[in-house]
Design an enzyme around this catalytic site. Structure first.
Site, PDB file in Angstrom:
ATOM      1  N   LYS A 179     -10.825 -27.172 -32.206  1.00  0.00           N
ATOM      2  CA  LYS A 179     -10.632 -28.195 -31.177  1.00  0.00           C
ATOM      3  C   LYS A 179     -11.296 -27.771 -29.876  1.00  0.00           C
ATOM      4  O   LYS A 179     -10.779 -26.922 -29.169  1.00  0.00           O
ATOM      5  CB  LYS A 179      -9.128 -28.420 -30.943  1.00  0.00           C
ATOM      6  CG  LYS A 179      -8.819 -29.373 -29.788  1.00  0.00           C
ATOM      7  CD  LYS A 179      -7.322 -29.616 -29.630  1.00  0.00           C
ATOM      8  CE  LYS A 179      -7.021 -30.393 -28.354  1.00  0.00           C
ATOM      9  NZ  LYS A 179      -5.585 -30.552 -28.109  1.00  0.00           N
ATOM     10  N   LYS A 191      -8.680 -23.417 -30.533  1.00  0.00           N
ATOM     11  CA  LYS A 191      -9.032 -24.376 -29.486  1.00  0.00           C
ATOM     12  C   LYS A 191      -9.708 -23.634 -28.348  1.00  0.00           C
ATOM     13  O   LYS A 191      -9.315 -22.519 -28.017  1.00  0.00           O
ATOM     14  CB  LYS A 191      -7.737 -25.057 -29.025  1.00  0.00           C
ATOM     15  CG  LYS A 191      -7.847 -25.985 -27.843  1.00  0.00           C
ATOM     16  CD  LYS A 191      -6.519 -26.701 -27.589  1.00  0.00           C
ATOM     17  CE  LYS A 191      -6.508 -27.398 -26.243  1.00  0.00           C
ATOM     18  NZ  LYS A 191      -5.225 -28.035 -25.940  1.00  0.00           N
ATOM     19  N   ASP A 197       0.249 -26.412 -28.923  1.00  0.00           N
ATOM     20  CA  ASP A 197      -0.965 -25.788 -28.399  1.00  0.00           C
ATOM     21  C   ASP A 197      -0.542 -24.598 -27.549  1.00  0.00           C
ATOM     22  O   ASP A 197      -0.063 -24.770 -26.431  1.00  0.00           O
ATOM     23  CB  ASP A 197      -1.768 -26.780 -27.543  1.00  0.00           C
ATOM     24  CG  ASP A 197      -2.421 -27.877 -28.379  1.00  0.00           C
ATOM     25  OD1 ASP A 197      -1.869 -28.204 -29.450  1.00  0.00           O
ATOM     26  OD2 ASP A 197      -3.464 -28.413 -27.952  1.00  0.00           O
TER      27      ASP A 197
END
Lengths: 324, 298
Positions: free
Chosen positions: A260, A224, A156
């Site tokens: 996400k 995300k 991430d």
């Protein structure tokens, strides 16, 4: 709602040819209708999901969770405990699915990997000077390589919001490309790359749409919303815009990108609202842990409590689930 | 002819009160949207009240749990002051309570007046106990060893209270005050047919320094809310007084309460005489004793 009319792959190839073309492309994306977007979210939030559908949605939501601990006070013990919980969220009920991944800081990857051995649950590691992203590129890349070498299945990364907001789109683009390369493993495959846009710092919905396209063009496997360290974190309108972006991106390129939302989703009710939105916006292809995740820590307990309520008929309480 | 508005216009419309629930310091309508008609003792229309659902009960338990940390952590002296303040504010609304109690219970005004006064006095009596309870029910224990050994009472947690069906204010105060005075938080299911004094009491609580969520009030049928409260795993104790006289229902609730070993105050055969002096029993019922062995002489 207005959606980008971009179906030609040539147009996308041109877009990434020069910095000026990239800027032209991103600023050429249609603006987001803020009122329409929020109204759409409000409508989708009013759907009522009951009985067997609810049961299915709860289990799906559990299997989509990136169970997260990103605190300065994290210990090896806490990460091990979290792994045990991720493998088997409800020890009293073997039918409860495991979560999708455990999300930790890079130095905890080895511990998480051990804790999840053989379970199929992935290890996600934040990298690139999370959460601020304020470090030089070589440090960010080293951060990423170290996490991948330790066995992280997913990375991430955070984008450089400062560069994005000052209009240096090419710099942000190049950085994502470089991190994507750093995700490569010796065997030729590579860790999944999730790109955190930190929508709470992007100021406008238009910027969210631009950052989504920018990340996808640069090769993100997932986009995300947030680090969870900035308020507001994930919100439904922002996630709606991202879902539209991945839908349109697949239409244009044939490549599917995951979404996400992370931070601030803490109740089963909210999670189900997000699932409704996924289904109605991107489509049911995305109703799968491979393509949609929740970044959360508190959410799991509420899902488990609701699940227990469905199976036993009585309301459960926080006393009966581990604190994490 | 010119229309002239006057202060005492004959045609002034009634401004009627909407009786709602009291959950977490707010007055929401029932999540279910349902309401029911409340009649006076002679069957005449009094008001519409909210019919609480299972979900309202769940929300109320959540609110009570949230309030528990702050309320149980407040000093006993402070809790006593707050309850005394409730009595003060009730006194200011004396007439309104008298009217509602008289209409609900079908008693004369003088009797209703005595009943309301007794309710206020009851609250003052319990307020006084806040910082005396620990001395009376706690103890230092003589033990055979070098320990200073003492037992102190602590609140049980979230307590579900089924309020008496007949005594709409005195009975209500007599079951709620002993629960909250020691630091518990309460989810109260009011009398089904006589809920108006209960909601007015909540208006008093909302304006007298009682933190939101310490007392939550659900109006409506016990059949809707009591089973949820009895089986809820996050409720630590239940007072079944409101189920008095209905053995079958009371037994079912006791069975439902077993799952997480709730403390249960069983339903009496019939509603007690609330004018009698209450004693400490109701307060003791919702306490846990913590005993500490503190080494000395080292």
């Amino acid at each position: 709602m207005a959606t980008p009319v971009l179906t030609s792959t040539d147009a996308l190839r041109d877009a990434v040819s020069t910095p000026a073309a990239l800027r032209r492309f991103l600023h050429g994306l249609p603006g987001v209708d803020q009122v329409g977007c929020e109204a759409r979210v409000a409508t989708l939030s009013s759907r009522s999901i009951k009985t067997t559908s609810k049961q299915w949605a709860l289990d799906l939501a559990i299997s989509m969770i990136d169970l997260t601990t990103l605190e300065g006070q994290d210990t090896l013990g806490k990460v091990r405990a979290l792994c045990a919980k991720g493998r088997r969220p409800d020890p009293a009920d073997p039918t409860c699915p495991p979560v999708a991944a455990i999300c930790v800081y890079p130095d905890m990857v080895v511990t998480a990997k051990e804790g999840l051995d053989g379970s199929g649950v992935q290890v996600a590691s934040v990298a690139t000077a999370f959460p601020s992203g304020r470090a030089t590129l070589d440090i960010k890349l080293q951060d990423t390589r170290a996490a991948v070498a330790d066995g992280a299945d997913e990375i991430d990364m955070v984008i450089d919001r400062g560069a994005f907001l000052s209009g240096s789109y090419q710099q942000v683009f190049d950085e994502i490309v470089a991190v994507k390369q750093a995700c490569g493993r010796p065997g030729g495959d590579s860790a999944h790359l999730k790109v955190i846009m930190e929508t709470g710092e992007l100021a406008t919905y238009d910027n969210v749409r631009r950052a989504s396209w920018l990340s996808m063009l640069a090769g993100a496997d997932f986009i995300k919303t947030s680090t969870g360290k900035v308020q507001p974190a994930a919100t439904m309108p922002v996630t709606l815009i991202m879902l539209e972006a991945v839908r349109d991106f697949r239409e244009a390129t044939g490549r599917m990108v995951g979404v996400k939302p992370a931070g601030g989703i803490s109740t089963a009710k909210d999670a189900i609202k997000y699932l409704v939105m996924v289904n109605e916006t991107a489509g049911d292809d995305w109703l799968d842990p491979h393509w949609f995740r929740f970044g959360a820590s508190r959410l799991l307990n509420d899902l488990l409590m609701q699940r227990t309520k469905m199976t036993t008929g009585r309301y459960s309480g926080p006393d009966y689930f581990t604190l994490d | 002819m010119v229309w002239r508005p006057t202060l005492q216009s004959e045609s002034r419309l009634d401004v009627r009160k909407t009786y709602k629930l009291y959950v977490g310091g707010a007055f929401p309508r029932s999540e279910s949207g349902r309401s029911y008609v409340v009649h006076d003792s002679r069957g005449r229309f009094l008001a519409n009240a909210a019919a609480a659902s299972r979900k309202d009960a769940r929300d109320a338990v959540q609110a009570a749990r949230k309030a528990f940390g702050g309320w149980s952590g407040a000093t006993a002296y402070n809790r006593g002051q707050v309850l005394y303040r409730v009595a003060e504010v009730m006194e200011g609304r004396h007439d309104q309570f008298v009217e509602e109690v008289a209409a609900s219970e079908g008693i004369t005004r003088p009797r209703a007046q005595r009943s309301v006064s007794a309710a206020i006095d009851r609250l003052v009596w319990y307020a006084g106990w806040a910082d005396k309870l620990a001395q009376v029910v706690g103890a230092t224990n003589p033990v055979a060893g070098p320990y200073f050994d003492f037992s102190v009472p602590e609140p049980t947690g979230v307590v579900a209270v089924l309020a008496p069906q007949k005594s709409s204010l005195l009975g209500l105060v007599s079951v709620v005050a002993p629960v909250v005075v020691s630091g518990n938080t309460a989810v109260v299911a009011s009398s089904r047919d006589r809920p108006l004094p209960a909601i007015t009491l909540c208006e008093v609580l909302a304006t007298s320094d009682v933190p939101g969520g310490v007392v939550n009030m659900l109006t409506g049928s016990l059949a809707d809310t009591a089973p949820t409260l009895a089986s809820h795993m996050d409720v630590n104790a239940i007072d079944l007084t409101g189920a008095a006289g209905d053995d079958e229902h009371a037994t079912a609730l006791e069975v439902a309460a077993v799952d997480n070993l709730k403390r249960v105050l069983r339903a009496p055969a019939s509603e007690p005489d609330w004018t009698q002096s209450p004693g400490l029993d109701r307060m003791r019922r919702f306490l846990e004793m913590k005993t500490v062995w503190h080494p000395i002489g080292v």
